[in-house]
Design a protein around this motif. Sequence first.
Motif, PDB file in Angstrom:
ATOM      1  N   VAL A   1     -36.450  27.400 -20.948  1.00  0.00           N
ATOM      2  CA  VAL A   1     -34.728  27.643 -20.745  1.00  0.00           C
ATOM      3  C   VAL A   1     -34.609  28.849 -21.551  1.00  0.00           C
ATOM      4  O   VAL A   1     -33.351  29.724 -21.052  1.00  0.00           O
ATOM      5  CB  VAL A   1     -33.925  26.383 -20.985  1.00  0.00           C
ATOM      6  N   GLY A   2     -34.956  28.874 -22.752  1.00  0.00           N
ATOM      7  CA  GLY A   2     -34.530  29.919 -23.606  1.00  0.00           C
ATOM      8  C   GLY A   2     -34.975  31.220 -23.011  1.00  0.00           C
ATOM      9  O   GLY A   2     -34.359  32.357 -23.190  1.00  0.00           O
ATOM     10  N   ALA A   3     -36.188  31.278 -22.686  1.00  0.00           N
ATOM     11  CA  ALA A   3     -36.733  32.496 -22.282  1.00  0.00           C
ATOM     12  C   ALA A   3     -36.285  33.030 -20.851  1.00  0.00           C
ATOM     13  O   ALA A   3     -35.796  34.202 -20.671  1.00  0.00           O
ATOM     14  CB  ALA A   3     -38.393  32.405 -21.777  1.00  0.00           C
ATOM     15  N   VAL A   4     -35.828  31.962 -19.967  1.00  0.00           N
ATOM     16  CA  VAL A   4     -35.087  32.438 -19.017  1.00  0.00           C
ATOM     17  C   VAL A   4     -33.770  33.044 -19.207  1.00  0.00           C
ATOM     18  O   VAL A   4     -33.126  34.240 -18.469  1.00  0.00           O
ATOM     19  CB  VAL A   4     -35.250  31.124 -17.933  1.00  0.00           C
ATOM     20  N   LEU A   5     -33.115  32.261 -19.892  1.00  0.00           N
ATOM     21  CA  LEU A   5     -31.585  32.826 -20.156  1.00  0.00           C
ATOM     22  C   LEU A   5     -31.665  34.372 -20.993  1.00  0.00           C
ATOM     23  O   LEU A   5     -30.834  35.074 -20.548  1.00  0.00           O
ATOM     24  CB  LEU A   5     -30.948  31.762 -21.117  1.00  0.00           C
ATOM     25  N   LEU A   6     -32.663  34.428 -21.710  1.00  0.00           N
ATOM     26  CA  LEU A   6     -32.602  35.907 -22.511  1.00  0.00           C
ATOM     27  C   LEU A   6     -32.940  36.862 -21.527  1.00  0.00           C
ATOM     28  O   LEU A   6     -32.394  38.065 -21.512  1.00  0.00           O
ATOM     29  CB  LEU A   6     -33.698  35.576 -23.568  1.00  0.00           C
TER      30      LEU A   6
ATOM     31  N   LEU B   1     -32.511  36.992 -18.343  1.00  0.00           N
ATOM     32  CA  LEU B   1     -31.256  37.204 -17.579  1.00  0.00           C
ATOM     33  C   LEU B   1     -30.446  38.110 -17.690  1.00  0.00           C
ATOM     34  O   LEU B   1     -29.822  38.981 -17.364  1.00  0.00           O
ATOM     35  CB  LEU B   1     -30.996  35.922 -16.882  1.00  0.00           C
ATOM     36  N   VAL B   2     -29.877  37.824 -19.575  1.00  0.00           N
ATOM     37  CA  VAL B   2     -29.128  38.674 -19.866  1.00  0.00           C
ATOM     38  C   VAL B   2     -29.527  40.070 -20.129  1.00  0.00           C
ATOM     39  O   VAL B   2     -28.812  40.956 -19.674  1.00  0.00           O
ATOM     40  CB  VAL B   2     -28.598  37.994 -21.535  1.00  0.00           C
ATOM     41  N   ILE B   3     -30.619  40.286 -20.501  1.00  0.00           N
ATOM     42  CA  ILE B   3     -31.138  41.414 -20.836  1.00  0.00           C
ATOM     43  C   ILE B   3     -31.292  42.282 -19.545  1.00  0.00           C
ATOM     44  O   ILE B   3     -30.808  43.431 -19.585  1.00  0.00           O
ATOM     45  CB  ILE B   3     -32.360  41.519 -21.534  1.00  0.00           C
ATOM     46  N   ALA B   4     -31.959  41.624 -18.499  1.00  0.00           N
ATOM     47  CA  ALA B   4     -32.431  42.058 -17.301  1.00  0.00           C
ATOM     48  C   ALA B   4     -31.126  42.593 -16.413  1.00  0.00           C
ATOM     49  O   ALA B   4     -31.044  43.792 -15.864  1.00  0.00           O
ATOM     50  CB  ALA B   4     -33.258  41.445 -16.197  1.00  0.00           C
ATOM     51  N   THR B   5     -29.990  41.901 -16.428  1.00  0.00           N
ATOM     52  CA  THR B   5     -28.784  42.053 -15.874  1.00  0.00           C
ATOM     53  C   THR B   5     -28.334  43.391 -16.125  1.00  0.00           C
ATOM     54  O   THR B   5     -27.902  44.269 -15.567  1.00  0.00           O
ATOM     55  CB  THR B   5     -27.651  41.054 -15.964  1.00  0.00           C
ATOM     56  N   LEU B   6     -27.995  43.454 -17.455  1.00  0.00           N
ATOM     57  CA  LEU B   6     -27.563  44.635 -18.322  1.00  0.00           C
ATOM     58  C   LEU B   6     -28.475  45.905 -17.764  1.00  0.00           C
ATOM     59  O   LEU B   6     -27.938  47.200 -17.534  1.00  0.00           O
ATOM     60  CB  LEU B   6     -27.630  44.581 -19.682  1.00  0.00           C
TER      61      LEU B   6
ATOM     62  N   TYR C   1     -42.652  34.643 -23.818  1.00  0.00           N
ATOM     63  CA  TYR C   1     -42.285  34.154 -22.277  1.00  0.00           C
ATOM     64  C   TYR C   1     -41.262  35.217 -21.815  1.00  0.00           C
ATOM     65  O   TYR C   1     -41.375  35.443 -20.667  1.00  0.00           O
ATOM     66  CB  TYR C   1     -41.911  32.575 -22.318  1.00  0.00           C
ATOM     67  N   MET C   2     -40.353  35.281 -22.620  1.00  0.00           N
ATOM     68  CA  MET C   2     -39.165  36.253 -21.972  1.00  0.00           C
ATOM     69  C   MET C   2     -39.654  37.696 -21.647  1.00  0.00           C
ATOM     70  O   MET C   2     -39.471  38.333 -20.627  1.00  0.00           O
ATOM     71  CB  MET C   2     -38.245  36.311 -23.152  1.00  0.00           C
ATOM     72  N   MET C   3     -40.639  38.295 -22.634  1.00  0.00           N
ATOM     73  CA  MET C   3     -41.199  39.437 -22.139  1.00  0.00           C
ATOM     74  C   MET C   3     -42.117  39.610 -20.973  1.00  0.00           C
ATOM     75  O   MET C   3     -42.380  40.698 -20.293  1.00  0.00           O
ATOM     76  CB  MET C   3     -42.161  40.065 -23.404  1.00  0.00           C
ATOM     77  N   MET C   4     -42.629  38.072 -20.860  1.00  0.00           N
ATOM     78  CA  MET C   4     -43.555  38.220 -19.676  1.00  0.00           C
ATOM     79  C   MET C   4     -42.708  38.150 -18.310  1.00  0.00           C
ATOM     80  O   MET C   4     -43.153  38.948 -17.245  1.00  0.00           O
ATOM     81  CB  MET C   4     -44.362  36.715 -19.463  1.00  0.00           C
ATOM     82  N   ILE C   5     -41.518  37.640 -18.015  1.00  0.00           N
ATOM     83  CA  ILE C   5     -40.756  37.537 -17.082  1.00  0.00           C
ATOM     84  C   ILE C   5     -39.690  38.516 -17.023  1.00  0.00           C
ATOM     85  O   ILE C   5     -39.307  38.934 -15.947  1.00  0.00           O
ATOM     86  CB  ILE C   5     -40.114  36.327 -16.880  1.00  0.00           C
ATOM     87  N   LEU C   6     -39.520  39.321 -17.960  1.00  0.00           N
ATOM     88  CA  LEU C   6     -38.544  40.255 -18.059  1.00  0.00           C
ATOM     89  C   LEU C   6     -38.857  41.374 -17.130  1.00  0.00           C
ATOM     90  O   LEU C   6     -37.669  41.825 -16.336  1.00  0.00           O
ATOM     91  CB  LEU C   6     -38.347  40.961 -19.643  1.00  0.00           C
TER      92      LEU C   6
ATOM     93  N   THR D   1     -34.766  34.911  -9.249  1.00  0.00           N
ATOM     94  CA  THR D   1     -35.457  35.380 -10.556  1.00  0.00           C
ATOM     95  C   THR D   1     -35.565  33.964 -11.648  1.00  0.00           C
ATOM     96  O   THR D   1     -36.602  34.238 -12.454  1.00  0.00           O
ATOM     97  CB  THR D   1     -34.817  36.452 -11.208  1.00  0.00           C
ATOM     98  N   SER D   2     -34.356  33.523 -11.775  1.00  0.00           N
ATOM     99  CA  SER D   2     -34.589  32.268 -12.669  1.00  0.00           C
ATOM    100  C   SER D   2     -35.639  31.345 -12.282  1.00  0.00           C
ATOM    101  O   SER D   2     -36.308  30.901 -12.974  1.00  0.00           O
ATOM    102  CB  SER D   2     -33.311  31.414 -12.588  1.00  0.00           C
TER     103      SER D   2
END
Length: 275
Positions: free
Chosen positions: A78-83, A85-90, A145-150, A198-199
């Motif tokens: 959940v932490g990786a997905v939320l992070l 989404l925030v970075i990718a949206t911007l 994990y965040m870097m993997m899906i970003l 994407t989530s």
Amino acid sequence: MRRSLFGRTWPNVIAVVLFVFFVFPVYWMFATSFKHDQDIISKTPVFVPLDGTFDHFVTAVDAPNFWTYVTNSVTVTVGAVLLSLVIATLASFAIARMKFRGRKGFVLVVMMAQMAPWEVMTIAVYMISRDNELLNSLVPLTLFYMMMILPFTIWTLRSFIAAVPKELEESAMVDGCTRTQAFVKVIFPLLAPGLMSTSLFGFITAWNEFPLVLILNKDEGKTLPLWLSSFKTAFGNDWGATMAASTMFAIPVLILFIFLQRKAVGGLTDGAVKG
């Protein structure tokens, strides 16, 4: 008439064959989790366990640190997905709407990051975690994990934002909204299908990741994929418990998929512009 019927039948037959081919392993996993041990190792396959048992599920849940592994997996996923989404949206909004020097190069870097195998970063992540005393911690796992899906998230959301008519944003700004307010009130609500798709991708990627947590974490720092590999006895693998654990491991992804599929309805901008 016969040719037309023949042309419609073959695609349906192929679709049914492919459906059975891909769904049968999942069904076999689910059915095996309810079988008795003698039925699992029997030479005669038991396709429908009529006298099923829940003993394998009890064995899986009673495994050491089970709930700790559940908490760890949920936290990092959940932490990786939320992070992301925030970075990718911007980032995707900047790529799709703003003109700045190096924009094409940035898009190229995102594409290269998506295509590059993440395994090349394993040694670097391990050394950074070791030097900063973060081994057996959830922090490097979440960030990795965040870097993997970003990259995928940026690339996908960029397409969704680009598909939103600029006139909607401009109309909101004419009515007195700032660019930030126009994004929050107009564009962001229309990104629901993109955010959900994407989530789901990010959740599946982070939820299933195995090698990195095997390298970085041990004991109570492990996640559920390592829990799946722990059902071994002196006589070999406990296949019943393994199948039961795999069934429970797949249920959160299935629930999330059903939920997001129900929510992601309609066109991206249907009815957004009034005549």
